[in-house]
Design an enzyme around this catalytic site. Structure first.
Site, PDB file in Angstrom:
ATOM      1  N   SER A  94       0.834  -1.197   0.000  1.00 20.14           N
ATOM      2  CA  SER A  94       0.000   0.000   0.000  1.00 20.14           C
ATOM      3  C   SER A  94       0.868   1.247   0.000  1.00 20.14           C
ATOM      4  CB  SER A  94      -0.894   0.026   1.237  1.00 20.14           C
ATOM      5  OG  SER A  94      -0.134   0.370   2.400  1.00 20.14           O
ATOM      6  N   ASP A  95       0.308   2.349  -0.483  1.00 24.42           N
ATOM      7  CA  ASP A  95       0.951   3.632  -0.227  1.00 24.42           C
ATOM      8  C   ASP A  95       0.876   3.879   1.282  1.00 24.42           C
ATOM      9  OD1 ASP A  95       2.174   6.099  -0.584  1.00 24.42           O
ATOM     10  OD2 ASP A  95       0.933   6.628  -2.300  1.00 24.42           O
TER      11      ASP A  95
END
Length: 648
Positions: free
Chosen positions: A182-183
């Site tokens: 994920s970011d």
């Protein structure tokens, strides 16, 4: 599986490959040093969150500087080169692992008019498939080990909990075998910002089941994936699903050599003292900066400069001697011993150099006109250094308008008025997205050189280009985006429809400079276009051949561009599509014969019910150093032809 980079004569491919290779060597050397001392943490690893291959679809987006431009084919080819360069070509080990991001439909806004953390990108399936996904597919084909999912929702579903995106498309359609990360805090945002799911345990379970293997987060012990044990105990996810999610993570670590004796790993011997800021890498920095400069205007052949030395010159503007702002967002800490600003380099070409920033910073809210005007006294040539810099456009920082920041336009106007055409005036621009350049400015400036953010080699590279020094002195780079005349040419940043965005869907007045535009110190002519065969079956490829001749007196690089258009498509397709590009050096008076293959994949149209399919019809082809039918021309001709796709 590691895919070896193919042999290629394409300068854009090899330049990006060599850039990524040098980066990877330094990253690996630092990782070896840190891990050897038992130090692990941010910026100390061997997993790279690069390349960024989102589409530059709006001029004000703060992260335009991180992308490869507005075209998905161009972005995909450059991503392929960067992935190969980062990961290397060893049969067993990778030097570092690439991470293509941000997946998907993540091209602004950052913070204007709404936050990226809560933004919902409403994207049609057609635009998603034709614009926002192709470059990621190419990245997967290149062998990347990592894909980063983005902050935003896509049609209501957060990217990092989007099974259609992360499993159905990425893994099942494209065959991706790596891991998704994920970011930073994007998983946390699923339940805290998007309010898509109710709490951390359910969000952890649903994100993993959707295909997000790893959460990138802060050091908060209450981060979402820390609730995995609770998710298991409450029956939201089972152990086998977790084991399956872990496999690509440990596979990547094995490929990085974390579990092998150092003597078995060809990259384990890299040391920072041997490679970081090595002479070879510093030379690459100069070469790459020169290759990236785009000559936008050159009235009366002002450049290259004919006079080798001057009695007095003027270097003015907030980028004249501001080393930090010459580096883009996410650049390493600059080393002042190896960083040369425009002023630092240009002062060597004159007995006297008058320098004046005129602004307190790149925002230029405070402007000292007297300082700037005084610096113009007695000068033989003026260099005005303007732009944006990372303080004006960057992650979490969209621009509010297209104008030069603050009082920079006033500074430029004062220089133009004071000079009144007496001496040559060269405008050096340092920006990522375009800035508004009115006709009154362009008519008053002799030359415009777009420099972007060229980092430590800025000054040396500028001097080399201004004087056409060395093999890359004659500029050849092309704009990877459309340079808008004004903000009225850009639809709202929150609107993800592609109509009237980028050259591919441009149906309005001509921009200031089109995608693929860039001037040279020499001239080129195209001839002998052959399209073979003229009629192809649905699954056949087409061979394009042509000759380009350097008709000028200067050796130089040319960027050959091949475009197609679907003349009679029954569905909406781009009005024009780049299908091949290459940069090649041609000596003055010499010719180069090139060829390329247009595959069925490039000819396919997208149908809502059938996906990508090749249909009978006519395909128009253009070959030249620019788009066909440009209002603002680079001067060379464009060859055009067509071929037909016939039913079996």
């Amino acid at each position: 599986m590691i895919r070896r980079p193919p042999r290629s004569t394409l300068f854009p491919y090899t330049t990006l490959f060599r850039s990524a290779e040098a980066t990877s060597i330094e990253v690996r050397a630092k990782f070896n040093d840190y891990s050897g001392k038992g130090e692990y943490g941010t910026k100390k690893g061997a997993s790279c969150f690069s390349p960024v291959i989102n589409i530059m679809r709006h001029p004000l987006w703060g992260r335009n500087q991180e992308t490869y431009g507005e075209d998905p084919y161009l972005s995909g080819e450059l991503a392929r080169a960067f992935v190969h360069g980062l990961q290397g070509n060893h049969d067993r080990f990778i030097r570092t692992n690439a991470g293509c991001k941000h997946f998907s439909a993540h091209s602004g806004p950052e913070n204007i008019p709404v936050s990226r953390l809560s933004f919902d990108a409403k994207v049609s399936d057609r635009d998603w498939r034709l614009t926002f996904l192709p470059q990621f597919k190419r990245c997967v084909e290149a062998g990347t080990y990592n894909i980063m999912c983005s902050y935003n929702r896509i049609n209501g579903v957060p990217a990092c909990a989007n099974k259609k995106l992360l499993t159905d498309i990425l893994r099942h359609e494209w065959g991706f075998k790596g891991y998704v990360i994920s970011d930073q805090d994007a998983v946390l945002n699923i339940w805290k910002v998007h309010h898509y799911l109710p709490d951390a345990p359910i969000t952890a379970a649903e994100s993993i089941k959707a295909g997000c293997n790893l959460e990138l987060c802060t050091s908060d012990p209450n981060n979402t994936y820390m609730q995995i044990p609770t998710a298991v105990s409450q029956g939201f996810i089972d152990n086998q699903t977790l084991i399956d999610a872990l496999r690509p993570l440990f596979y990547t670590r094995m490929r990085l050599g974390e579990f092998d004796p150092a003597e078995n790993n060809p990259y384990a011997g890299l040391k920072p003292d041997d490679v970081v800021q090595s002479e070879a890498h510093r030379k690459l920095a100069v070469e790459f900066a020169q290759k990236s400069y785009v000559l936008l205007q050159n009235k009366n052949n002002t450049l290259p400069l004919k006079q080798e030395h001057f009695k007095a010159i003027s270097v003015v503007g907030p980028f004249a001697d501001n080393p930090l702002q010459l580096f883009g967002d996410y650049a390493p800490v600059y080393n002042e011993n190896f960083t040369l600003t425009p002023y630092g380099a240009l002062k060597e070409i004159a007995d006297q150099t008058n320098v004046a920033s005129g602004c307190n910073d790149t925002h230029c809210k405070t402007y000292n006109a007297t300082e700037v005007v005084s610096a113009l006294d007695g000068t033989e040539i003026i260099f005005v250094c303007l732009g944006t810099g990372q303080d004006v456009e960057s992650e979490e920082n969209d621009r509010a308008d297209l104008f030069l920041p603050g009082e920079q336009q006033a500074l430029l106007n004062d220089v133009i008025t004071t000079n009144n055409g007496k001496v040559p005036l060269v405008l050096l621009l340092f920006n990522a997205g375009p800035v508004q350049l009115d006709d009154s400015v362009l008519s008053s400036v002799d030359a415009v050189l777009e420099c972007f953010f060229p980092a430590q080699a800025t000054g040396e590279a500028i001097v080399n280009v201004l004087f056409n020094n060395g093999p890359f002195g004659s500029p050849a780079a092309r704009l990877p985006f459309t340079w808008h005349k004004n903000i009225d040419q850009a639809p709202d940043i929150t609107n993800y429809e592609m109509h009237n965005r980028t050259y591919r869907y441009w149906y309005q007045d001509s921009p200031t400079f089109p995608f693929g535009y860039g001037l040279s110190y020499t001239t080129f002519s195209y001839s002998d276009l052959i399209v073979s065969p003229s009629h192809v079956q649905i699954q056949e490829s087409v061979l394009i051949q042509a000759t380009v001749t350097n008709t000028g007196n200067v050796d130089g690089d040319e960027v050959i561009q091949v475009y197609i258009s679907w003349t009679d498509a029954t569905v909406v397709m781009p009005k024009l599509q780049l299908v091949h590009f290459e940069r090649t050096r041609i000596a003055a008076g010499s010719s180069y014969s090139f060829s390329c293959i247009i595959t069925p994949e490039r000819l396919a149209v997208y149908e809502d019910d059938n996906g990508f399919v090749v249909r009978p019809g006519t395909i128009s082809v253009s070959v030249g150093g620019q788009q066909p039918n440009q209002t603002v021309s680079v001067g060379s001709n464009v060859l055009q032809s067509a071929f037909s796709i016939v039913a079996p």
